[in-house]
Design a protein around this motif. Structure first.
Motif, PDB file in Angstrom:
ATOM      1  N   ILE A  43      -7.070  -4.674  -0.854  1.00  0.00           N
ATOM      2  CA  ILE A  43      -8.486  -4.632  -0.480  1.00  0.00           C
ATOM      3  C   ILE A  43      -8.978  -6.031  -0.124  1.00  0.00           C
ATOM      4  O   ILE A  43      -9.669  -6.226   0.880  1.00  0.00           O
ATOM      5  N   LYS A  44      -8.629  -7.008  -0.942  1.00  0.00           N
ATOM      6  CA  LYS A  44      -9.060  -8.384  -0.686  1.00  0.00           C
ATOM      7  C   LYS A  44      -8.493  -8.901   0.628  1.00  0.00           C
ATOM      8  O   LYS A  44      -9.193  -9.566   1.394  1.00  0.00           O
ATOM      9  N   ARG A  57     -10.181  -7.102   3.570  1.00  0.00           N
ATOM     10  CA  ARG A  57     -11.581  -7.500   3.666  1.00  0.00           C
ATOM     11  C   ARG A  57     -11.730  -8.881   4.278  1.00  0.00           C
ATOM     12  O   ARG A  57     -12.782  -9.221   4.821  1.00  0.00           O
ATOM     13  N   ARG A  82      -1.150  -1.530 -14.482  1.00  0.00           N
ATOM     14  CA  ARG A  82      -1.670  -2.860 -14.155  1.00  0.00           C
ATOM     15  C   ARG A  82      -1.152  -3.336 -12.789  1.00  0.00           C
ATOM     16  O   ARG A  82      -1.880  -3.935 -12.015  1.00  0.00           O
ATOM     17  N   ILE A  92      -2.975  -1.413 -10.018  1.00  0.00           N
ATOM     18  CA  ILE A  92      -4.342  -1.928  -9.868  1.00  0.00           C
ATOM     19  C   ILE A  92      -4.320  -3.275  -9.142  1.00  0.00           C
ATOM     20  O   ILE A  92      -5.124  -3.516  -8.233  1.00  0.00           O
ATOM     21  N   THR A  93      -3.378  -4.135  -9.524  1.00  0.00           N
ATOM     22  CA  THR A  93      -3.268  -5.436  -8.872  1.00  0.00           C
ATOM     23  C   THR A  93      -2.959  -5.283  -7.390  1.00  0.00           C
ATOM     24  O   THR A  93      -3.570  -5.945  -6.542  1.00  0.00           O
ATOM     25  N   GLU A 118       0.828  -1.206   0.000  1.00  0.00           N
ATOM     26  CA  GLU A 118       0.000   0.000   0.000  1.00  0.00           C
ATOM     27  C   GLU A 118       0.861   1.255   0.000  1.00  0.00           C
ATOM     28  O   GLU A 118       0.583   2.210  -0.745  1.00  0.00           O
ATOM     29  N   ASP A 122     -10.688 -11.902   2.560  1.00  0.00           N
ATOM     30  CA  ASP A 122     -10.926 -12.948   1.569  1.00  0.00           C
ATOM     31  C   ASP A 122     -10.018 -14.155   1.757  1.00  0.00           C
ATOM     32  O   ASP A 122     -10.334 -15.245   1.300  1.00  0.00           O
ATOM     33  N   THR A 181      -3.543  -2.714  -5.446  1.00  0.00           N
ATOM     34  CA  THR A 181      -4.687  -2.122  -4.754  1.00  0.00           C
ATOM     35  C   THR A 181      -5.775  -3.160  -4.509  1.00  0.00           C
ATOM     36  O   THR A 181      -6.325  -3.248  -3.405  1.00  0.00           O
ATOM     37  N   VAL A 182      -6.064  -3.954  -5.515  1.00  0.00           N
ATOM     38  CA  VAL A 182      -7.108  -4.980  -5.380  1.00  0.00           C
ATOM     39  C   VAL A 182      -6.690  -6.033  -4.356  1.00  0.00           C
ATOM     40  O   VAL A 182      -7.498  -6.453  -3.522  1.00  0.00           O
ATOM     41  N   GLU A 183      -5.433  -6.437  -4.390  1.00  0.00           N
ATOM     42  CA  GLU A 183      -4.959  -7.439  -3.437  1.00  0.00           C
ATOM     43  C   GLU A 183      -5.008  -6.915  -2.004  1.00  0.00           C
ATOM     44  O   GLU A 183      -5.361  -7.644  -1.081  1.00  0.00           O
TER      45      GLU A 183
END
Length: 150
Positions: A142-143, A146, A132, A135-136, A107, A148, A138-140
């Protein structure tokens, strides 16, 4: 008190025939006419802006001078963090406690790399790769945050 439906109907009929509607309509019409008359007055419609004086030369150089070697090192470090995260995530012996520091590093590295990403031109091929990767990451993050991977 007992409510009788016929009495309710009588009360509504008295309210409908009251003189309040006519006087309200007349008052509205008078106010509307006054407003129309005032708005047609050319003195009130014309507005002049104050003269512009002493505008300083403002430079909009939002992108600072880019140190290419420092940015290349940042990109390499960012991609290395993503690679280590990928390996730890695939390792069944790694716990979430082991992975959490990588997520926080990911992050912070994403925040550091964004100004460099914005400074690249759209034709630059590195911009697509970095976009890319950001984005990867950031998504990771968040997951992971969260839950996941629980």
């Amino acid at each position: 008190m007992k409510i009788i439906p016929y009495e309710i109907l009588k009360n509504t009929e008295h309210q409908k025939t009251g003189t309040n509607k006519q006087t309200t309509g007349d008052m509205f019409r008078e106010i509307l006419q006054e407003t129309i008359i005032k708005s047609t007055n050319p003195e009130e419609r014309t507005m002049t802006s104050p003269p512009v004086q002493n505008i300083s030369n403002i430079q909009f150089n939002s992108i600072p001078n880019i140190n290419k070697t420092q940015n290349v090192e940042q990109v390499e470090h960012f991609l290395n963090v993503l690679d280590v995260y990928n390996k730890k995530l695939g390792d069944p012996t790694s716990t979430l406690k082991d992975i959490y520091p990588l997520v926080t590093t990911m992050e912070s590295e994403t925040d550091k790399i964004l100004p460099f990403l914005d400074s690249l031109s759209d034709e630059d091929e590195l911009k697509d790769v970095l976009n890319r990767a950001v984005i990867t990451a950031t998504v990771e993050a968040i997951k992971f945050n969260r839950g996941d991977y629980l």
